[in-house]
Design a protein around this motif. Sequence first.
Motif, PDB file in Angstrom:
ATOM      1  N   GLN A 135       8.313  27.317  15.706  1.00 54.77           N
ATOM      2  CA  GLN A 135       7.156  27.911  15.059  1.00 54.77           C
ATOM      3  C   GLN A 135       5.965  26.956  15.022  1.00 54.77           C
ATOM      4  O   GLN A 135       4.899  27.327  14.551  1.00 54.77           O
ATOM      5  CB  GLN A 135       7.499  28.322  13.621  1.00 54.77           C
ATOM      6  CG  GLN A 135       8.626  29.315  13.514  1.00 54.77           C
ATOM      7  CD  GLN A 135       8.257  30.685  14.033  1.00 54.77           C
ATOM      8  OE1 GLN A 135       7.108  31.089  13.967  1.00 54.77           O
ATOM      9  NE2 GLN A 135       9.225  31.390  14.568  1.00 54.77           N
ATOM     10  N   ASP A 136       6.163  25.705  15.425  1.00 55.98           N
ATOM     11  CA  ASP A 136       5.105  24.684  15.457  1.00 55.98           C
ATOM     12  C   ASP A 136       4.445  24.457  14.099  1.00 55.98           C
ATOM     13  O   ASP A 136       3.239  24.230  14.014  1.00 55.98           O
ATOM     14  CB  ASP A 136       4.027  25.032  16.489  1.00 55.98           C
ATOM     15  CG  ASP A 136       4.544  24.960  17.906  1.00 55.98           C
ATOM     16  OD1 ASP A 136       5.382  24.075  18.181  1.00 55.98           O
ATOM     17  OD2 ASP A 136       4.117  25.780  18.736  1.00 55.98           O
ATOM     18  N   LEU A 137       5.233  24.516  13.035  1.00 53.43           N
ATOM     19  CA  LEU A 137       4.691  24.212  11.716  1.00 53.43           C
ATOM     20  C   LEU A 137       4.781  22.704  11.484  1.00 53.43           C
ATOM     21  O   LEU A 137       5.692  22.044  11.959  1.00 53.43           O
ATOM     22  CB  LEU A 137       5.464  24.938  10.616  1.00 53.43           C
ATOM     23  CG  LEU A 137       5.375  26.461  10.598  1.00 53.43           C
ATOM     24  CD1 LEU A 137       6.123  27.018   9.389  1.00 53.43           C
ATOM     25  CD2 LEU A 137       3.946  26.953  10.590  1.00 53.43           C
ATOM     26  N   SER A 138       3.842  22.182  10.739  1.00 52.19           N
ATOM     27  CA  SER A 138       3.850  20.753  10.406  1.00 52.19           C
ATOM     28  C   SER A 138       4.897  20.486   9.322  1.00 52.19           C
ATOM     29  O   SER A 138       5.374  21.406   8.665  1.00 52.19           O
ATOM     30  CB  SER A 138       2.469  20.327   9.896  1.00 52.19           C
ATOM     31  OG  SER A 138       2.234  20.907   8.625  1.00 52.19           O
ATOM     32  N   VAL A 139       5.216  19.215   9.128  1.00 47.26           N
ATOM     33  CA  VAL A 139       6.165  18.833   8.089  1.00 47.26           C
ATOM     34  C   VAL A 139       5.660  19.318   6.730  1.00 47.26           C
ATOM     35  O   VAL A 139       6.420  19.857   5.916  1.00 47.26           O
ATOM     36  CB  VAL A 139       6.398  17.304   8.093  1.00 47.26           C
ATOM     37  CG1 VAL A 139       7.175  16.850   6.872  1.00 47.26           C
ATOM     38  CG2 VAL A 139       7.118  16.876   9.368  1.00 47.26           C
ATOM     39  N   LYS A 140       4.374  19.173   6.472  1.00 48.35           N
ATOM     40  CA  LYS A 140       3.807  19.613   5.188  1.00 48.35           C
ATOM     41  C   LYS A 140       3.936  21.128   5.027  1.00 48.35           C
ATOM     42  O   LYS A 140       4.291  21.610   3.937  1.00 48.35           O
ATOM     43  CB  LYS A 140       2.342  19.191   5.081  1.00 48.35           C
ATOM     44  CG  LYS A 140       1.731  19.573   3.724  1.00 48.35           C
ATOM     45  CD  LYS A 140       0.266  19.239   3.625  1.00 48.35           C
ATOM     46  CE  LYS A 140      -0.373  19.594   2.321  1.00 48.35           C
ATOM     47  NZ  LYS A 140       0.221  20.620   1.515  1.00 48.35           N
ATOM     48  N   GLN A 141       3.653  21.879   6.078  1.00 50.14           N
ATOM     49  CA  GLN A 141       3.767  23.331   5.998  1.00 50.14           C
ATOM     50  C   GLN A 141       5.216  23.753   5.737  1.00 50.14           C
ATOM     51  O   GLN A 141       5.466  24.656   4.944  1.00 50.14           O
ATOM     52  CB  GLN A 141       3.253  23.982   7.282  1.00 50.14           C
ATOM     53  CG  GLN A 141       1.758  23.895   7.452  1.00 50.14           C
ATOM     54  CD  GLN A 141       1.302  24.384   8.814  1.00 50.14           C
ATOM     55  OE1 GLN A 141       1.925  24.058   9.828  1.00 50.14           O
ATOM     56  NE2 GLN A 141       0.231  25.153   8.832  1.00 50.14           N
ATOM     57  N   ILE A 142       6.150  23.091   6.410  1.00 53.62           N
ATOM     58  CA  ILE A 142       7.564  23.409   6.209  1.00 53.62           C
ATOM     59  C   ILE A 142       7.959  23.087   4.766  1.00 53.62           C
ATOM     60  O   ILE A 142       8.656  23.867   4.117  1.00 53.62           O
ATOM     61  CB  ILE A 142       8.451  22.637   7.204  1.00 53.62           C
ATOM     62  CG1 ILE A 142       8.153  23.097   8.633  1.00 53.62           C
ATOM     63  CG2 ILE A 142       9.937  22.825   6.878  1.00 53.62           C
ATOM     64  CD1 ILE A 142       8.781  22.228   9.707  1.00 53.62           C
ATOM     65  N   ALA A 143       7.498  21.942   4.276  1.00 53.44           N
ATOM     66  CA  ALA A 143       7.797  21.562   2.892  1.00 53.44           C
ATOM     67  C   ALA A 143       7.262  22.620   1.925  1.00 53.44           C
ATOM     68  O   ALA A 143       7.951  22.997   0.968  1.00 53.44           O
ATOM     69  CB  ALA A 143       7.196  20.195   2.589  1.00 53.44           C
ATOM     70  N   ASP A 144       6.055  23.117   2.170  1.00 47.64           N
ATOM     71  CA  ASP A 144       5.477  24.154   1.319  1.00 47.64           C
ATOM     72  C   ASP A 144       6.270  25.459   1.394  1.00 47.64           C
ATOM     73  O   ASP A 144       6.543  26.089   0.378  1.00 47.64           O
ATOM     74  CB  ASP A 144       4.016  24.420   1.703  1.00 47.64           C
ATOM     75  CG  ASP A 144       3.086  23.267   1.357  1.00 47.64           C
ATOM     76  OD1 ASP A 144       3.493  22.398   0.552  1.00 47.64           O
ATOM     77  OD2 ASP A 144       1.972  23.230   1.900  1.00 47.64           O
ATOM     78  N   VAL A 145       6.635  25.864   2.622  1.00 50.58           N
ATOM     79  CA  VAL A 145       7.360  27.117   2.820  1.00 50.58           C
ATOM     80  C   VAL A 145       8.731  27.059   2.147  1.00 50.58           C
ATOM     81  O   VAL A 145       9.151  28.009   1.490  1.00 50.58           O
ATOM     82  CB  VAL A 145       7.516  27.430   4.331  1.00 50.58           C
ATOM     83  CG1 VAL A 145       8.548  28.507   4.577  1.00 50.58           C
ATOM     84  CG2 VAL A 145       6.184  27.850   4.923  1.00 50.58           C
ATOM     85  N   LEU A 146       9.435  25.944   2.310  1.00 50.78           N
ATOM     86  CA  LEU A 146      10.792  25.821   1.776  1.00 50.78           C
ATOM     87  C   LEU A 146      10.828  25.275   0.353  1.00 50.78           C
ATOM     88  O   LEU A 146      11.900  25.170  -0.243  1.00 50.78           O
ATOM     89  CB  LEU A 146      11.640  24.940   2.692  1.00 50.78           C
ATOM     90  CG  LEU A 146      11.833  25.453   4.119  1.00 50.78           C
ATOM     91  CD1 LEU A 146      12.661  24.468   4.924  1.00 50.78           C
ATOM     92  CD2 LEU A 146      12.485  26.832   4.117  1.00 50.78           C
ATOM     93  N   ASP A 147       9.672  24.872  -0.150  1.00 52.77           N
ATOM     94  CA  ASP A 147       9.556  24.324  -1.494  1.00 52.77           C
ATOM     95  C   ASP A 147      10.431  23.080  -1.672  1.00 52.77           C
ATOM     96  O   ASP A 147      11.195  22.960  -2.632  1.00 52.77           O
ATOM     97  CB  ASP A 147       9.906  25.393  -2.538  1.00 52.77           C
ATOM     98  CG  ASP A 147       9.357  25.034  -3.913  1.00 52.77           C
ATOM     99  OD1 ASP A 147       8.370  24.281  -3.980  1.00 52.77           O
ATOM    100  OD2 ASP A 147       9.924  25.505  -4.916  1.00 52.77           O
TER     101      ASP A 147
END
Length: 181
Positions: A135-147
């Motif tokens: 999905q090419d999400l950044s580490v920060k975006q993944i952290a936000d999505v997965l909380d």
Amino acid sequence: MQNMEQEVNLARQGDREAFIRLFRKLEPELYSLARTIVRRDEDCADALQETTLKVYQSLHTLRKPQYFKTWVIRILINECNQLLRNRSRTVAMPDVPERGTGDRYYENSSKLDLIEAVNQLDESLRIVVHLFYFQDLSVKQIADVLDISGGSVRARLHRARGILAETVKSTRGGKLAYDNI
């Protein structure tokens, strides 16, 4: 990205066609993510349908249009997890393995090796790998999505890479197809 933000703004103003264009653009990625989590085509379809409905109904609550994709992914992950919880409460007949429509995104057999290896990972690792690489999400975006924290995302990626490297060594003598995924 600007085009997506414009579409989101149009959709927020009630433009149904803009909403449809947004989801058509994201559908292959969302389906692939849902397939990674729930693994069954019928569950993927249910998760996508519920996600689409929830996003449409609550689009007005989205504060920043640039985060539309991560917001939708978070809703999809929640829907997939809800389906898994519901599935664990039911007793089902054994599934017959079949090659369904979910495989249409991975028809090139050289891609199957890596995808199969990723699918063997524990769910928490598999989701992070999928979001980061597919999905090419950044580490920060993944952290936000997965909380979870960014450090947890990096740790899971590191652990997943190690497991995948061991899988490569043991199954293919260190040669695993991974081009053009």
